[in-house]
Write a protein that holds these residues in place. Structure first.
Motif: not given
Length: 127
Positions: A53, A56-57, A4-5, A60, A1, A7-8
């Motif tokens: 995204k 998605d975050v 992804k944060s 999750e 997680m 990358l976001l």
């Protein structure tokens, strides 16, 4: 997680920096509008990707929250069961220890009574 944060955040920063660069370049309004129209589809694609995204975050995070709630409930239930079993296991030992303590207290009281009574030799010496 966390990945992804990250990358976001990088993606969002890139878009903001790109938009800032486009808007701050010394160009005429006509040239700027032309560049924006040319890059419109790319900008919309990037924005849609960021939106996906972000969803998605969010999903999750909700999933992790539900999983943690279930784990905490299971842990709490297991601890309660273990505590009840432990209480049942120690009960006979607890009663035995209390019985032994009562016996020791009785023996101490007897000893105190014997020690505090004067012996026959002491009685003769006091006369």
């Amino acid at each position: 997680m966390k990945v992804k944060s990250l990358l976001l955040g990088i993606l969002t920063g890139t878009i903001v920096a790109g938009a800032g660069t486009l808007l701050s370049t010394p160009a005429s309004g006509k040239d700027l509008r032309k560049r924006i129209l040319e890059n419109k589809e790319e900008i919309l694609a990037i924005l849609n990707e960021i939106k996906g995204k972000a969803m998605d975050v969010k999903n999750e995070a909700l999933s992790a929250t539900l999983t943690s709630k279930e784990s905490v409930k299971a842990f709490t239930s297991e601890v309660k069961t273990l505590m009840e079993n432990w209480k049942q296991d120690i009960q006979p030992h607890k009663e035995e220890i209390q019985h032994r303590i009562s016996e020791i207290e009785g023996a101490i009281q007897e000893l105190e009574g014997v020690v505090s009574k004067p012996t026959s030799a002491e009685k003769e010496n006091n006369k």
